[in-house]
Design a protein around this motif. Structure first.
Motif, PDB file in Angstrom:
ATOM      1  N   UNK A  13       0.838  -1.199   0.000  1.00  0.00           N
ATOM      2  CA  UNK A  13       0.000   0.000   0.000  1.00  0.00           C
ATOM      3  C   UNK A  13       0.879   1.257   0.000  1.00  0.00           C
ATOM      4  N   UNK A  14       0.302   2.322  -0.497  1.00  0.00           N
ATOM      5  CA  UNK A  14       1.015   3.597  -0.484  1.00  0.00           C
ATOM      6  C   UNK A  14       1.452   3.940   0.932  1.00  0.00           C
ATOM      7  N   UNK A  15       2.677   4.419   1.046  1.00  0.00           N
ATOM      8  CA  UNK A  15       3.244   4.719   2.343  1.00  0.00           C
ATOM      9  C   UNK A  15       4.049   3.579   2.940  1.00  0.00           C
ATOM     10  N   UNK A  16       3.935   2.409   2.345  1.00  0.00           N
ATOM     11  CA  UNK A  16       4.639   1.246   2.845  1.00  0.00           C
ATOM     12  C   UNK A  16       6.071   1.165   2.360  1.00  0.00           C
ATOM     13  N   UNK A  17       6.727   0.053   2.710  1.00  0.00           N
ATOM     14  CA  UNK A  17       8.143  -0.143   2.389  1.00  0.00           C
ATOM     15  C   UNK A  17       8.379  -1.524   1.792  1.00  0.00           C
ATOM     16  N   UNK A  18       9.405  -1.600   0.985  1.00  0.00           N
ATOM     17  CA  UNK A  18       9.911  -2.862   0.456  1.00  0.00           C
ATOM     18  C   UNK A  18      11.428  -2.775   0.380  1.00  0.00           C
ATOM     19  N   UNK A  19      12.080  -3.914   0.478  1.00  0.00           N
ATOM     20  CA  UNK A  19      13.518  -3.961   0.241  1.00  0.00           C
ATOM     21  C   UNK A  19      13.799  -4.951  -0.874  1.00  0.00           C
ATOM     22  N   UNK A  20      14.383  -4.451  -1.943  1.00  0.00           N
ATOM     23  CA  UNK A  20      14.787  -5.296  -3.056  1.00  0.00           C
ATOM     24  C   UNK A  20      16.224  -5.759  -2.859  1.00  0.00           C
ATOM     25  N   UNK A  81      18.066  -2.307  -2.392  1.00  0.00           N
ATOM     26  CA  UNK A  81      17.360  -1.042  -2.570  1.00  0.00           C
ATOM     27  C   UNK A  81      16.246  -1.004  -1.531  1.00  0.00           C
ATOM     28  N   UNK A  82      16.445  -0.210  -0.502  1.00  0.00           N
ATOM     29  CA  UNK A  82      15.418  -0.015   0.515  1.00  0.00           C
ATOM     30  C   UNK A  82      14.497   1.093   0.040  1.00  0.00           C
ATOM     31  N   UNK A  83      13.218   0.777  -0.065  1.00  0.00           N
ATOM     32  CA  UNK A  83      12.245   1.728  -0.589  1.00  0.00           C
ATOM     33  C   UNK A  83      11.220   2.032   0.490  1.00  0.00           C
ATOM     34  N   UNK A  84      11.185   3.265   0.927  1.00  0.00           N
ATOM     35  CA  UNK A  84      10.240   3.715   1.948  1.00  0.00           C
ATOM     36  C   UNK A  84       9.274   4.740   1.363  1.00  0.00           C
ATOM     37  N   UNK A  85       8.195   4.965   2.073  1.00  0.00           N
ATOM     38  CA  UNK A  85       7.190   5.960   1.651  1.00  0.00           C
ATOM     39  C   UNK A  85       6.802   5.756   0.192  1.00  0.00           C
ATOM     40  N   UNK A  86       6.505   4.527  -0.146  1.00  0.00           N
ATOM     41  CA  UNK A  86       6.206   4.201  -1.539  1.00  0.00           C
ATOM     42  C   UNK A  86       4.932   4.888  -2.006  1.00  0.00           C
ATOM     43  N   UNK A  87       4.949   5.242  -3.286  1.00  0.00           N
ATOM     44  CA  UNK A  87       3.827   5.930  -3.926  1.00  0.00           C
ATOM     45  C   UNK A  87       3.364   5.114  -5.129  1.00  0.00           C
ATOM     46  N   UNK A  88       2.104   5.289  -5.534  1.00  0.00           N
ATOM     47  CA  UNK A  88       1.638   4.559  -6.740  1.00  0.00           C
ATOM     48  C   UNK A  88       2.536   4.802  -7.958  1.00  0.00           C
ATOM     49  N   UNK A 117      16.618 -10.070 -14.384  1.00  0.00           N
ATOM     50  CA  UNK A 117      15.364 -10.329 -15.092  1.00  0.00           C
ATOM     51  C   UNK A 117      14.236  -9.406 -14.633  1.00  0.00           C
ATOM     52  N   UNK A 118      14.440  -8.734 -13.514  1.00  0.00           N
ATOM     53  CA  UNK A 118      13.452  -7.782 -13.012  1.00  0.00           C
ATOM     54  C   UNK A 118      12.535  -8.377 -11.960  1.00  0.00           C
ATOM     55  N   UNK A 119      12.026  -7.511 -11.108  1.00  0.00           N
ATOM     56  CA  UNK A 119      11.049  -7.894 -10.095  1.00  0.00           C
ATOM     57  C   UNK A 119       9.959  -6.827 -10.047  1.00  0.00           C
ATOM     58  N   UNK A 120       8.719  -7.269  -9.984  1.00  0.00           N
ATOM     59  CA  UNK A 120       7.583  -6.346 -10.045  1.00  0.00           C
ATOM     60  C   UNK A 120       7.325  -5.710  -8.683  1.00  0.00           C
ATOM     61  N   UNK A 121       7.161  -4.407  -8.692  1.00  0.00           N
ATOM     62  CA  UNK A 121       6.740  -3.654  -7.508  1.00  0.00           C
ATOM     63  C   UNK A 121       5.437  -2.953  -7.856  1.00  0.00           C
ATOM     64  N   UNK A 122       4.408  -3.205  -7.071  1.00  0.00           N
ATOM     65  CA  UNK A 122       3.111  -2.590  -7.290  1.00  0.00           C
ATOM     66  C   UNK A 122       2.682  -1.879  -6.014  1.00  0.00           C
ATOM     67  N   UNK A 123       2.392  -0.596  -6.134  1.00  0.00           N
ATOM     68  CA  UNK A 123       1.988   0.214  -4.983  1.00  0.00           C
ATOM     69  C   UNK A 123       0.544   0.630  -5.195  1.00  0.00           C
ATOM     70  N   UNK A 124      -0.321   0.212  -4.294  1.00  0.00           N
ATOM     71  CA  UNK A 124      -1.744   0.541  -4.412  1.00  0.00           C
ATOM     72  C   UNK A 124      -2.063   1.812  -3.628  1.00  0.00           C
ATOM     73  N   UNK A 125      -3.050   2.544  -4.115  1.00  0.00           N
ATOM     74  CA  UNK A 125      -3.414   3.809  -3.451  1.00  0.00           C
ATOM     75  C   UNK A 125      -4.487   3.598  -2.402  1.00  0.00           C
TER      76      UNK A 125
END
Length: 125
Positions: A13-20, A81-88, A117-125
């Motif tokens: 969800x928007x505002x969340x975090x992921x680490x690639x 890659x630490x990703x915080x405050x994710x946006x759509x 090969x890539x990895x999908x990141x999907x951020x929902x609003x």
């Protein structure tokens, strides 16, 4: 040859975090500058972040500065890659890439020799 395998993508969800993570094999990892790029549907591949082989240089795209952090563990042959405050708008396929030709960090896909090969990141609003 170098093999790069990304992991850690998913739906958040928007505002969340992921680490690639991107695990490298096949060639001395320590001598490569590493980069993260992303590509959304219908758009060109764009630079996200990069890190020099010495880890002393990190570069970020303006769109992610202050939210994303790139790091590497040369002992584990892995870049993160630490990703915080994710946006759509961050929704995309994320790719890691290795550059063995330059000691500097390139913002351009042509500056990299090997790609995962890539990895999908999907951020929902």
């Amino acid at each position: 040859q170098v093999q790069l395998v990304e992991s850690g993508g998913g739906l958040v969800q928007a505002g969340g975090s992921l680490r690639l993570s991107c695990a490298a094999s096949g060639r001395t990892f320590i001598s490569a500058a590493m980069g993260w790029f992303r590509q959304a549907p219908g758009k060109e591949r764009e630079f996200v972040a990069g890190i020099s082989w010495t880890t002393t240089i990190t570069v970020y795209a303006d769109a992610v500065k202050g939210r994303f952090t790139i790091s590497r563990d040369n002992a584990k042959n892995t870049v993160y890659l630490q990703m915080n405050s994710l946006e759509p708008a961050d929704t995309a396929v994320y790719y890691c890439a290795a550059d063995y030709r330059s000691r500097f960090v390139s913002r351009y896909p042509s500056g990299y020799d090997y790609w995962g090969q890539g990895t999908q990141v999907t951020v929902s609003s």
